[in-house]
Design a protein around this motif. Structure first.
Motif, mmCIF file in Angstrom:
data_model
loop_
_atom_site.group_PDB
_atom_site.id
_atom_site.type_symbol
_atom_site.label_atom_id
_atom_site.label_comp_id
_atom_site.label_asym_id
_atom_site.label_seq_id
_atom_site.Cartn_x
_atom_site.Cartn_y
_atom_site.Cartn_z
ATOM 1 N N UNK A 189 0.810 -1.224 0.000
ATOM 2 C CA UNK A 189 0.000 0.000 0.000
ATOM 3 C C UNK A 189 0.842 1.271 0.000
ATOM 4 N N UNK A 190 2.156 1.142 0.108
ATOM 5 C CA UNK A 190 3.043 2.300 -0.038
ATOM 6 C C UNK A 190 3.305 2.627 -1.510
ATOM 7 N N UNK A 191 2.861 1.767 -2.405
ATOM 8 C CA UNK A 191 3.048 2.001 -3.834
ATOM 9 C C UNK A 191 2.372 3.304 -4.245
ATOM 10 N N UNK A 192 3.147 4.203 -4.845
ATOM 11 C CA UNK A 192 2.647 5.523 -5.227
ATOM 12 C C UNK A 192 3.753 6.291 -5.935
ATOM 13 N N UNK A 193 3.370 7.421 -6.496
ATOM 14 C CA UNK A 193 4.365 8.391 -6.947
ATOM 15 C C UNK A 193 4.633 9.330 -5.777
ATOM 16 N N UNK A 194 5.888 9.479 -5.435
ATOM 17 C CA UNK A 194 6.288 10.303 -4.304
ATOM 18 C C UNK A 194 6.854 11.625 -4.814
ATOM 19 N N UNK A 195 6.382 12.714 -4.186
ATOM 20 C CA UNK A 195 6.779 14.050 -4.589
ATOM 21 C C UNK A 195 7.460 14.774 -3.436
ATOM 22 N N UNK A 196 8.498 15.483 -3.752
ATOM 23 C CA UNK A 196 9.135 16.395 -2.813
ATOM 24 C C UNK A 196 8.455 17.756 -2.951
ATOM 25 N N UNK A 197 8.182 18.412 -1.818
ATOM 26 C CA UNK A 197 7.463 19.677 -1.837
ATOM 27 C C UNK A 197 8.109 20.682 -0.899
ATOM 28 N N UNK A 198 8.004 21.950 -1.250
ATOM 29 C CA UNK A 198 8.542 23.011 -0.406
ATOM 30 C C UNK A 198 7.591 24.200 -0.415
ATOM 31 N N UNK A 199 7.400 24.787 0.769
ATOM 32 C CA UNK A 199 6.534 25.944 0.901
ATOM 33 C C UNK A 199 7.136 26.943 1.874
ATOM 34 N N UNK A 200 6.839 28.214 1.630
ATOM 35 C CA UNK A 200 7.292 29.244 2.551
ATOM 36 C C UNK A 200 6.375 29.317 3.771
ATOM 37 N N UNK A 201 5.253 28.625 3.727
ATOM 38 C CA UNK A 201 4.303 28.640 4.827
ATOM 39 C C UNK A 201 4.547 27.545 5.830
ATOM 40 N N UNK A 202 3.495 27.234 6.568
ATOM 41 C CA UNK A 202 3.571 26.206 7.598
ATOM 42 C C UNK A 202 3.272 24.827 7.006
ATOM 43 N N UNK A 203 3.278 23.809 7.864
ATOM 44 C CA UNK A 203 2.982 22.461 7.389
ATOM 45 C C UNK A 203 1.580 22.378 6.798
#
Length: 122
Positions: A89-103
């Motif tokens: 169930x971990x099968x997926x496309x994984x993306x790295x993300x960055x934001x100037x805001x909060x979580x």
């Protein structure tokens, strides 16, 4: 502008491990809240792990707690995701993300990588 490039995905057997790495260019990642998101076929994108600069907090999805670890290397300007005890169930496309805001803003990041496929076989 921050460019994020993921690497390290691939195929693993259930119970195995993979390590994803996100390399940033254009700006230092330590100035941003960063995280890993994933999207499985037919499902909505979800947060896997996040590292906040505002609250100095690290969060994980309940489904990966105790198995996945997010970490950073400020010298290399990278954020990694160590994935252990992988499940189908971990099968997926994984993306790295960055934001100037909060979580709370990581699901609508200003910067998103192109994605890396992780496939876990049973």
């Amino acid at each position: 502008q921050v460019r994020l490039v993921e690497s390290g995905g691939g195929l693993a057997q259930a119970g195995g491990s993979l390590r994803l790495s996100c390399t940033a260019s254009g700006h230092t990642l330590s100035a941003y809240t960063v995280g890993w998101l994933r999207q499985a076929p037919g499902k909505e994108r979800e947060i896997v792990a996040g590292m906040s600069r505002i609250s100095d907090n690290i969060v994980y999805a309940d489904s990966v707690k105790g198995r996945f670890t997010i970490s950073e290397d400020t010298g290399k300007n990278t954020v990694d995701l160590q994935m252990n005890d992988l499940k189908p169930e971990d099968t997926a496309v994984y993306y790295c993300a960055a934001t100037a805001g909060s979580l709370g803003a990581i699901m609508r990041p200003e910067f998103l990588g192109q994605g890396s496929q992780v496939t876990v076989s049973s």
